[in-house]
Design an enzyme around this catalytic site. Structure first.
Site, PDB file in Angstrom:
ATOM      1  N   HIS A 230       0.859  -1.193   0.000  1.00  0.00           N
ATOM      2  CA  HIS A 230       0.000   0.000   0.000  1.00  0.00           C
ATOM      3  C   HIS A 230       0.892   1.240   0.000  1.00  0.00           C
ATOM      4  O   HIS A 230       1.868   1.298   0.739  1.00  0.00           O
ATOM      5  CB  HIS A 230      -0.875  -0.019   1.263  1.00  0.00           C
ATOM      6  CG  HIS A 230      -1.890   1.079   1.309  1.00  0.00           C
ATOM      7  ND1 HIS A 230      -1.574   2.373   1.662  1.00  0.00           N
ATOM      8  CD2 HIS A 230      -3.211   1.073   1.038  1.00  0.00           C
ATOM      9  CE1 HIS A 230      -2.670   3.117   1.604  1.00  0.00           C
ATOM     10  NE2 HIS A 230      -3.680   2.358   1.235  1.00  0.00           N
ATOM     11  N   CYS A 268      -3.715   2.644  -4.486  1.00  0.00           N
ATOM     12  CA  CYS A 268      -4.635   3.464  -3.679  1.00  0.00           C
ATOM     13  C   CYS A 268      -4.669   4.851  -4.306  1.00  0.00           C
ATOM     14  O   CYS A 268      -3.722   5.627  -4.200  1.00  0.00           O
ATOM     15  CB  CYS A 268      -4.174   3.520  -2.220  1.00  0.00           C
ATOM     16  SG  CYS A 268      -5.250   4.586  -1.228  1.00  0.00           S
ATOM     17  N   HIS A 295      -7.655   0.399  -4.116  1.00  0.00           N
ATOM     18  CA  HIS A 295      -8.459   1.245  -3.226  1.00  0.00           C
ATOM     19  C   HIS A 295      -8.915   2.443  -4.049  1.00  0.00           C
ATOM     20  O   HIS A 295      -8.055   3.181  -4.552  1.00  0.00           O
ATOM     21  CB  HIS A 295      -7.599   1.802  -2.086  1.00  0.00           C
ATOM     22  CG  HIS A 295      -7.243   0.814  -1.033  1.00  0.00           C
ATOM     23  ND1 HIS A 295      -6.492   1.171   0.072  1.00  0.00           N
ATOM     24  CD2 HIS A 295      -7.555  -0.486  -0.872  1.00  0.00           C
ATOM     25  CE1 HIS A 295      -6.340   0.116   0.853  1.00  0.00           C
ATOM     26  NE2 HIS A 295      -6.971  -0.916   0.296  1.00  0.00           N
ATOM     27  N   ASP A 338     -12.736   3.102  -0.904  1.00  0.00           N
ATOM     28  CA  ASP A 338     -11.922   3.458   0.251  1.00  0.00           C
ATOM     29  C   ASP A 338     -12.514   4.717   0.883  1.00  0.00           C
ATOM     30  O   ASP A 338     -12.768   5.699   0.197  1.00  0.00           O
ATOM     31  CB  ASP A 338     -10.487   3.706  -0.225  1.00  0.00           C
ATOM     32  CG  ASP A 338      -9.497   3.778   0.921  1.00  0.00           C
ATOM     33  OD1 ASP A 338      -9.830   3.296   2.017  1.00  0.00           O
ATOM     34  OD2 ASP A 338      -8.396   4.320   0.713  1.00  0.00           O
ATOM     35  N   HIS A 339     -12.731   4.655   2.160  1.00  0.00           N
ATOM     36  CA  HIS A 339     -13.269   5.774   2.957  1.00  0.00           C
ATOM     37  C   HIS A 339     -14.617   6.248   2.392  1.00  0.00           C
ATOM     38  O   HIS A 339     -15.066   5.778   1.360  1.00  0.00           O
ATOM     39  CB  HIS A 339     -12.308   6.959   3.023  1.00  0.00           C
ATOM     40  CG  HIS A 339     -10.969   6.576   3.578  1.00  0.00           C
ATOM     41  ND1 HIS A 339      -9.965   7.472   3.775  1.00  0.00           N
ATOM     42  CD2 HIS A 339     -10.464   5.384   3.998  1.00  0.00           C
ATOM     43  CE1 HIS A 339      -8.899   6.863   4.268  1.00  0.00           C
ATOM     44  NE2 HIS A 339      -9.185   5.581   4.402  1.00  0.00           N
ATOM     45  N   TYR A 355     -14.571   4.937   7.713  1.00  0.00           N
ATOM     46  CA  TYR A 355     -15.185   3.624   7.450  1.00  0.00           C
ATOM     47  C   TYR A 355     -16.657   3.589   7.853  1.00  0.00           C
ATOM     48  O   TYR A 355     -17.097   2.748   8.617  1.00  0.00           O
ATOM     49  CB  TYR A 355     -14.346   2.513   8.095  1.00  0.00           C
ATOM     50  CG  TYR A 355     -13.047   2.372   7.351  1.00  0.00           C
ATOM     51  CD1 TYR A 355     -12.969   1.572   6.219  1.00  0.00           C
ATOM     52  CD2 TYR A 355     -11.923   3.123   7.706  1.00  0.00           C
ATOM     53  CE1 TYR A 355     -11.797   1.488   5.482  1.00  0.00           C
ATOM     54  CE2 TYR A 355     -10.751   3.048   6.979  1.00  0.00           C
ATOM     55  CZ  TYR A 355     -10.691   2.222   5.868  1.00  0.00           C
ATOM     56  OH  TYR A 355      -9.544   2.143   5.129  1.00  0.00           O
TER      57      TYR A 355
HETATM   58  C1  DNO Z   1      -6.505   3.555   5.530  1.00  0.00           C
HETATM   59  C2  DNO Z   1      -5.962   2.333   4.966  1.00  0.00           C
HETATM   60  C3  DNO Z   1      -4.590   1.978   5.498  1.00  0.00           C
HETATM   61  C4  DNO Z   1      -4.159   0.645   4.915  1.00  0.00           C
HETATM   62  C5  DNO Z   1      -2.796   0.185   5.304  1.00  0.00           C
HETATM   63  C6  DNO Z   1      -2.399  -1.006   4.485  1.00  0.00           C
HETATM   64  O1  DNO Z   1      -7.650   3.844   5.392  1.00  0.00           O
HETATM   65  O2  DNO Z   1      -5.980   2.380   3.585  1.00  0.00           O
HETATM   66  O3  DNO Z   1      -4.642   1.878   6.888  1.00  0.00           O
HETATM   67  O4  DNO Z   1      -5.043  -0.335   5.350  1.00  0.00           O
HETATM   68  O5  DNO Z   1      -1.859   1.191   5.138  1.00  0.00           O
HETATM   69  O6  DNO Z   1      -1.374  -1.697   5.128  1.00  0.00           O
END
Ligand code: DNO
Length: 380
Positions: A230, A268, A295, A338-339, A355
């Site tokens: 990531h 991401c 992501h 994501d988020h 989340y």
């Molecule tokens: C945040 C996430 C990160 C991710 C880690 C992967 O929202 O995208 O905490 O899970 O960095 O190891």
């Protein structure tokens, strides 16, 4: 590409029944309760699979990399050995995509968590907050030398204008750890944790990642596991900590460290998209064969190395262009929204920052609409 959803396990304020009602094909989860560095036993993995009911466990996010590996301490060989055993146990249970990061001490970092924006509350990072934290609250030696003079001046004015509650908010957000982070600190323990890294040059830190990859990638390959690193969030050095997964050049280096399919990326878009010089569609195109997890998130860039998280289809990342590239992949790659904003009852149930249920569902719906629309209009 297919949709998944991150679930933090039985302690997640969103129940697995709610998750199973979503239009997804699998779950992204991790054994957050297992001590960092310890082997994940097959029993524990099986237990989580049971908790998921009929839904597949598509991706592990994350098997955390212990600070001892990142610092290459004497404990590193044993910790890497444990990591390999965990990969074998996951593979034995049929779980073959594993996400991790190589950010020292802090995982994703935000100075503000609930800045009101039209459409819902969201999380934000302010460059000036971060610089004020570094120079005045953490009082890291020589911190001011790491920033352009103009930013130091602005951050000084900013710090002086902050009331005690405001300062506390930034302090808490920096130290307490956001969801997914493995640790939470007070100021003293934070100083202690970052100290060793202030003496690790970027090049040495990269060697530490390479050493880790040289050991774990062959095991992953043998076990049919795809590892996905990531990116740094935000993608630049924070409080003097080295960060090496921030730019296209960094990704290139990492993929070359061990040039195997199992040594892959988690693209991401929000993390990488916080830098103006990261061209996300170009990255998706270039690394398509090595992107094993995605992501999807968006950001609105602001002055002074600041950004705010925005709606999934708003913001500075051209989501349609990124997705257009990703849809060319020959493999069926899992993605997750994501988020998300904090909408409606999300506020009442105190979901983990980023989340939410309804906010993230909005993101999922938007992204799925885009994905299906683009897929339908692709030439056969
Ligand atoms: C945040 C996430 C990160 C991710 C880690 C992967 O929202 O995208 O905490 O899970 O960095 O190891």
């Amino acid at each position: 590409m297919y949709p998944t959803w991150r679930w933090y396990g039985p302690k997640d304020p969103i129940s697995i029944e709610e998750v199973s009602a979503l239009d997804i094909r699998g779950v992204v989860t991790a054994l957050h309760h297992v001590e960092n560095g310890a082997v994940w036993s097959q029993e524990e993995i099986r237990q989580r699979k049971k908790e998921l009911g009929s839904m597949p466990w598509s991706v592990v996010e994350s098997v955390p990399v212990h600070e001892g590996i990142k610092q290459n301490t004497d404990a590193a060989p044993q910790l890497i050995e444990n990591y390999c055993r965990t990969l074998e146990n996951l593979s034995a249970e049929g779980i073959t995509t594993v996400c991790y990061n190589f950010m020292p001490v802090l995982d994703w970092t935000r100075t503000r968590l609930a800045v009101p924006v039209p459409g819902g509350t969201t999380v934000a990072l302010y460059g000036l907050d971060l610089i004020a934290f570094d120079i005045f609250m953490l009082a890291r030696p020589h911190a001011a030398e790491d920033y352009p003079a103009e930013l130091v001046e602005l951050a000084t004015d900013h710090y002086e204008s902050m009331g005690p509650e405001d300062r506390q908010e930034v302090m808490d957000n920096m130290l307490k750890g956001l969801p997914g982070s493995e640790e939470s600190f007070d100021l003293a323990s934070f100083k202690e944790s970052i100290e060793p890294y202030l003496h690790i040059p970027r090049a040495t830190f990269k060697e530490n990642l390479q050493r880790f990859l040289e050991e774990v990638v062959p095991v992953a390959t043998k076990e049919g596991i795809k590892l996905t690193i990531h990116p740094d969030d935000p993608p630049w050095s924070v409080v003097g900590l080295p960060r090496i997964v921030s730019t296209a050049a960094d990704l290139e280096d990492i993929l070359e460290m061990v040039d195997e399919e199992a040594n892959g990326l988690c693209l991401c878009t929000g993390s990488l998209g916080s830098r103006e010089d990261n061209d996300l569609p170009a990255m998706a195109r270039k690394y398509l064969d090595r992107i094993h997890f995605v992501h999807l998130r968006n950001v609105a860039l602001k002055p002074h190395a600041s950004f705010e998280e925005s709606g999934h289809l708003q913001g500075d990342v051209d989501m349609a262009a990124v997705m257009g590239e990703l849809l060319r992949a020959k493999n069926d790659v899992p993605y997750r929204p994501d988020h998300g904003f904090t909408l409606f009852d999300d506020r009442k149930r105190r979901t983990n920052p980023g989340y939410s249920l309804y906010g993230r569902m909005r993101g999922l719906a938007e992204l799925e609409g885009l994905r299906r629309g683009l897929s339908a209009s692709r030439p056969a």
